[in-house]
Design an enzyme around this catalytic site. Sequence first.
Site, PDB file in Angstrom:
ATOM      1  N   ASP A  47     -38.107  20.802  16.592  1.00  0.00           N
ATOM      2  CA  ASP A  47     -36.860  20.521  17.323  1.00  0.00           C
ATOM      3  C   ASP A  47     -35.657  20.311  16.396  1.00  0.00           C
ATOM      4  O   ASP A  47     -34.535  20.655  16.757  1.00  0.00           O
ATOM      5  CB  ASP A  47     -37.034  19.360  18.310  1.00  0.00           C
ATOM      6  CG  ASP A  47     -37.600  18.111  17.677  1.00  0.00           C
ATOM      7  OD1 ASP A  47     -37.890  18.134  16.461  1.00  0.00           O
ATOM      8  OD2 ASP A  47     -37.745  17.108  18.394  1.00  0.00           O
ATOM      9  N   ARG A  83     -45.673  12.775  15.281  1.00  0.00           N
ATOM     10  CA  ARG A  83     -44.345  12.128  15.319  1.00  0.00           C
ATOM     11  C   ARG A  83     -44.179  11.327  16.611  1.00  0.00           C
ATOM     12  O   ARG A  83     -44.989  10.476  16.893  1.00  0.00           O
ATOM     13  CB  ARG A  83     -43.228  13.163  15.120  1.00  0.00           C
ATOM     14  CG  ARG A  83     -43.287  13.770  13.732  1.00  0.00           C
ATOM     15  CD  ARG A  83     -41.954  14.179  13.239  1.00  0.00           C
ATOM     16  NE  ARG A  83     -41.369  15.205  14.090  1.00  0.00           N
ATOM     17  CZ  ARG A  83     -40.206  15.747  13.882  1.00  0.00           C
ATOM     18  NH1 ARG A  83     -39.476  15.372  12.860  1.00  0.00           N
ATOM     19  NH2 ARG A  83     -39.736  16.666  14.685  1.00  0.00           N
ATOM     20  N   ASP A 108     -44.249  19.295  20.582  1.00  0.00           N
ATOM     21  CA  ASP A 108     -43.232  18.449  21.219  1.00  0.00           C
ATOM     22  C   ASP A 108     -41.951  19.193  21.581  1.00  0.00           C
ATOM     23  O   ASP A 108     -40.891  18.583  21.712  1.00  0.00           O
ATOM     24  CB  ASP A 108     -42.891  17.271  20.286  1.00  0.00           C
ATOM     25  CG  ASP A 108     -42.342  17.727  18.951  1.00  0.00           C
ATOM     26  OD1 ASP A 108     -42.429  18.935  18.650  1.00  0.00           O
ATOM     27  OD2 ASP A 108     -41.838  16.887  18.191  1.00  0.00           O
ATOM     28  N   ARG A 132     -36.205  20.597   4.030  1.00  0.00           N
ATOM     29  CA  ARG A 132     -35.295  19.803   4.862  1.00  0.00           C
ATOM     30  C   ARG A 132     -33.920  19.960   4.189  1.00  0.00           C
ATOM     31  O   ARG A 132     -33.831  19.928   2.971  1.00  0.00           O
ATOM     32  CB  ARG A 132     -35.692  18.332   4.880  1.00  0.00           C
ATOM     33  CG  ARG A 132     -37.190  18.121   5.121  1.00  0.00           C
ATOM     34  CD  ARG A 132     -37.508  17.687   6.520  1.00  0.00           C
ATOM     35  NE  ARG A 132     -38.945  17.433   6.647  1.00  0.00           N
ATOM     36  CZ  ARG A 132     -39.630  17.571   7.757  1.00  0.00           C
ATOM     37  NH1 ARG A 132     -39.055  17.991   8.856  1.00  0.00           N
ATOM     38  NH2 ARG A 132     -40.911  17.302   7.797  1.00  0.00           N
ATOM     39  N   ARG A 158     -42.762  43.000  11.504  1.00  0.00           N
ATOM     40  CA  ARG A 158     -43.374  44.268  11.933  1.00  0.00           C
ATOM     41  C   ARG A 158     -42.729  44.799  13.225  1.00  0.00           C
ATOM     42  O   ARG A 158     -42.483  45.991  13.366  1.00  0.00           O
ATOM     43  CB  ARG A 158     -44.876  44.072  12.137  1.00  0.00           C
ATOM     44  CG  ARG A 158     -45.629  43.748  10.843  1.00  0.00           C
ATOM     45  CD  ARG A 158     -46.158  45.014  10.171  1.00  0.00           C
ATOM     46  NE  ARG A 158     -46.644  44.763   8.830  1.00  0.00           N
ATOM     47  CZ  ARG A 158     -47.934  44.562   8.511  1.00  0.00           C
ATOM     48  NH1 ARG A 158     -48.850  44.585   9.454  1.00  0.00           N
ATOM     49  NH2 ARG A 158     -48.290  44.373   7.258  1.00  0.00           N
TER      50      ARG A 158
END
Length: 319
Positions: free
Chosen positions: A103, A171, A129, A72, A25
């Site tokens: 990350d 994680r 993280d 992935r 938008r």
Amino acid sequence: MKRIGVLTSGGDAPGMNAAVRAVVRKAIYHDMEVFGVYQGYHGLINGHIEKLDRGSVGDIIHRGGTILRSARCLEFKTLEGQKKGIEQLEKFGIEGLVVIGGDGSYMGAKALTEHGFPCVGVPGTIDNDIPGTEFTIGFDTALNTVIDAIDKIRDTASSHERTFIVEVMGRHAGDLALWSGLAGGAETILIPEAPYDMTKIAEKLKRGQERGKKHSIIIVAEGVMTGAKFGAIIEELTNFDTRVSVLGHMQRGGSPTASDRVLASRLGAHAVELLMEHKGGRAVGIEQNQIVDYDIIEALAKPHKIDQRMYELSQELSI
Ligand code: ADP
């Protein structure tokens, strides 16, 4: 820039859709064209790219997951894969790319930037993280999901007078465990960023029982060990009857909280502003409620840190 792309990558997080909506938008508002890249870097390499209009992101602000889907993609870690990705972007005349992810996804954005293709990273992960931002999109929603689960577990724990161990995601980071443990009133919180002593934890549990405490809730971040392993050690040290709950992927789903929707909208819009100014190689974040941006390459080199004062507070309040 007149044409930009947007993709979501890595682990999905609630609020990614709100970020995609904001990117689309904001860009259209400023007369730019926007292309959605489906299935993260996998779709980028394979040219799974489609033009998005303002209507294509209608009715998604409240939905978990990501309409662009995620994947992935090992091939994208190779130079060859990255070159294929750039070829596809050039084929569609795309001049800049917004990457919404964690990350790992930032590493992909960093690689494209190093090859001269401007990318902006938007932090989307429940793990919280990412260096350079106090909060990531999805963290608040996951936190509320965990607290809801802890409250329910507390009801049954008190009825049966048991020690409950709750394994939460994150994680290698302990943010989700720390915040949920503090908000859920847990007796003990185990996070990867802080040392722990199993004997002391067992002694604390025994002292609690001697004082007449009927039940205990312990939060274990997955980055420390599994809840099952922790439970087995505690049973051996205390002879207590323990139960383990692994919350798992439910932590990634659900409708994003108001806080995550607002954060996603602000961060997504700022990413577009950067590309409008031809600023690539940046990542956006929030610090003290101000939207900031910083060098994506420098940020990735910094370690993620836990809020030490908050950890100390959690210990003071769980005596
Ligand atoms: P997240 O973004 O949630 O941390 P991953 O770590 O799985 O999730 O990363 C998502 C994707 O980002 C990977 O499947 C891969 O395509 C890409 N990626 C990760 N690391 C790199 C790297 N070093 N170089 C290029 N691309 C990478």
